[in-house]
Write an enzyme that holds these catalytic residues in place. Structure first.
Site, PDB file in Angstrom:
ATOM      1  N   HIS A 172      -8.549 -34.844  21.878  1.00 19.88           N
ATOM      2  CA  HIS A 172      -7.494 -33.924  21.451  1.00 19.88           C
ATOM      3  C   HIS A 172      -7.469 -32.746  22.418  1.00 19.88           C
ATOM      4  CE1 HIS A 172      -6.633 -35.074  16.978  1.00 19.88           C
ATOM      5  NE2 HIS A 172      -6.653 -36.116  17.772  1.00 19.88           N
ATOM      6  N   TYR A 194      -3.886 -26.748  11.314  1.00 22.62           N
ATOM      7  CA  TYR A 194      -4.490 -25.716  10.474  1.00 22.62           C
ATOM      8  C   TYR A 194      -3.363 -24.876   9.908  1.00 22.62           C
ATOM      9  CZ  TYR A 194      -9.161 -26.631  12.368  1.00 22.62           C
ATOM     10  OH  TYR A 194     -10.354 -27.206  12.718  1.00 22.62           O
ATOM     11  N   PRO A 229     -16.439 -24.923   7.262  1.00 24.82           N
ATOM     12  CA  PRO A 229     -15.910 -26.007   8.093  1.00 24.82           C
ATOM     13  C   PRO A 229     -14.656 -25.637   8.873  1.00 24.82           C
ATOM     14  CG  PRO A 229     -15.397 -26.393   5.776  1.00 24.82           C
ATOM     15  CD  PRO A 229     -16.316 -25.210   5.816  1.00 24.82           C
ATOM     16  N   LYS A 258     -17.718 -26.541  13.263  1.00 29.98           N
ATOM     17  CA  LYS A 258     -18.923 -26.242  14.027  1.00 29.98           C
ATOM     18  C   LYS A 258     -20.211 -26.827  13.454  1.00 29.98           C
ATOM     19  CE  LYS A 258     -16.769 -24.147  17.112  1.00 29.98           C
ATOM     20  NZ  LYS A 258     -16.477 -25.030  18.232  1.00 29.98           N
ATOM     21  N   TYR A 303     -13.302 -22.936  20.059  1.00 28.06           N
ATOM     22  CA  TYR A 303     -13.070 -24.184  19.333  1.00 28.06           C
ATOM     23  C   TYR A 303     -13.648 -25.375  20.100  1.00 28.06           C
ATOM     24  CZ  TYR A 303     -10.790 -27.429  16.148  1.00 28.06           C
ATOM     25  OH  TYR A 303     -10.556 -28.413  15.208  1.00 28.06           O
TER      26      TYR A 303
END
Length: 390
Positions: A72, A200, A292, A296, A385
């Protein structure tokens, strides 16, 4: 029985450590209180940083990952009707890989079986002894018999509720914790993802996440109060609520189907320091937990394991040098606190808190505006990220 490193816990962190050590010629035995099917049945993370992929390469278990993992290059954020795609490759030249924790665990289990390394499942009443002495050992019960495992070191990879951290004297540890007033209701279903990348989202009803495990299996999450009960959420109710929180153009792409699993996970931030006490070393959830939101948890565990493997390799291959062992906790905690900060930032920005006021709403909007209007702000998120430096 005697070994060099006793590893407590056969989750992905314990298995990864065992595989790396075995490839380096360091003998190890893994003790797990549950059976293998139970370990594989835990539905957890699915987003791997490049650091974690590097660790799996080091362990020699990337054949399936390379064939089935989905790179991704970015992810999509939706904030109260506004949307923005964070382009990881453009901003920091890195990506993440979608590959489920269940698959990671299975790959490590099979690799360990192939080399004939010892994993003892259904080991009950595990107890750690003399961790502050020259000759630590572990006792456990199996098939009605009490067994003893002598070792040089013990690696505690047995999670938040495991025996390892509890063995360390309370006055040695300093604990930091933040408990959040909500949980994530998660659903796993064999349906194609609604979007090629993760979404998100923050809506008036709360946070949602559209995630995936493969091109045919999706994982969705909804922010819910801790008072909610899984049995009150039918599949129909879950799908309706999810689509009501999404942008209309995203909701129309949701393919519904029967759930494979539903659960509610409370969110918390937790760190204990130090991560080493004499001959005992903590790794993964035994030492820290992150919400979450930032993906991580498994990734931090993997970096702990690589730091610990480095330390043991230094000890056994460099005339019993203790430099790596002595520096283990500090090395881990530097990365741990960076990930805790990022996970806290993501959680605070994307969730609705019961005590939010008008000021909080403006601050959350300002945080999102930074993604919209500042390449530096977006780059910082992308860097965190995809993974802080190892």
């Amino acid at each position: 029985m005697k070994t060099q490193v006793a590893i407590i816990g056969a989750g992905p962190s314990g298995l990864l450590l065992g595989q790396i050590l075995s490839k380096s010629g360091i003998d190890n035995v893994i003790l797990e209180r549950k059976d293998g099917d139970y370990v594989l049945g835990r539905i957890r993370a699915g987003v791997l940083e490049s650091v974690t992929v590097d660790g799996l390469k080091r362990a020699g278990v990337t054949k399936n990952l390379e064939a089935e993992g989905i790179p991704h290059d970015g992810c999509k954020f939706v904030f109260n009707g506004q949307e923005y795609r964070v382009d990881f490759e453009k901003l920091v030249g890195r990506h993440v890989t979608v590959y489920g924790q269940t698959e990671v665990t299975r790959d490590l289990m099979e690799a360990r079986a192939e080399i004939g390394a010892t994993t003892i499942y259904d080991a009950s009443n595990v107890a750690l002894h003399d961790v502050d002495g020259a000759a630590p050992y572990v006792t456990y019960e199996k098939d009605g018999q009490t067994h003893r495992l002598d070792c040089d070191f013990i690696a505690g990879c047995d999670g938040f509720h495991g025996v390892s951290r509890q063995t360390i004297p309370a006055d040695v540890l300093t604990t930091y914790e933040r408990v959040y007033p909500f949980g994530w209701l998660g659903m796993l279903a064999d349906v194609p993802p609604c979007h090629e990348e993760l979404i998100y989202g923050k809506s008036e009803q709360g946070f949602y996440l559209c995630s995936q495990r493969s091109k045919t299996r999706s994982r969705y999450y909804l922010q819910v109060p801790l008072t909610e009960k899984v049995e009150d959420w039918s599949d129909e109710r879950f799908w309706d609520e999810l689509k009501s929180r999404m942008l209309p153009e995203d909701a129309k792409n949701v393919v519904t189907g029967p759930s494979l699993e539903k659960s509610i996970a409370p969110l918390r931030s937790f760190v204990t320091e130090p991560m080493r006490y004499k001959k005992l070393f903590l790794a993964g959830d035994a030492a820290h937990i992150v919400p979450p939101t930032g993906a991580k948890g498994l990734n931090l565990a993997a970096s702990d394991v690589m730091y610990l493997a480095d330390a043991f390799e230094d000890y056994y291959h460099n005339d019993h040098s203790e430099a790596g062992i002595d520096g283990y906790s500090a090395r881990c905690l530097k990365r741990v606190w960076g990930a805790e900060r990022f996970s806290w930032y993501m959680t605070k920005m994307m969730h609705s808190f019961t005590d939010d006021d008008a000021w909080d709403a403006k601050m959350k909007q300002a945080e999102f505006n930074q993604l919209l209007n500042s390449e530096y702000g977006a780059k910082l998120l992308a860097e965190n990220y995809t993974g802080l430096p190892y």
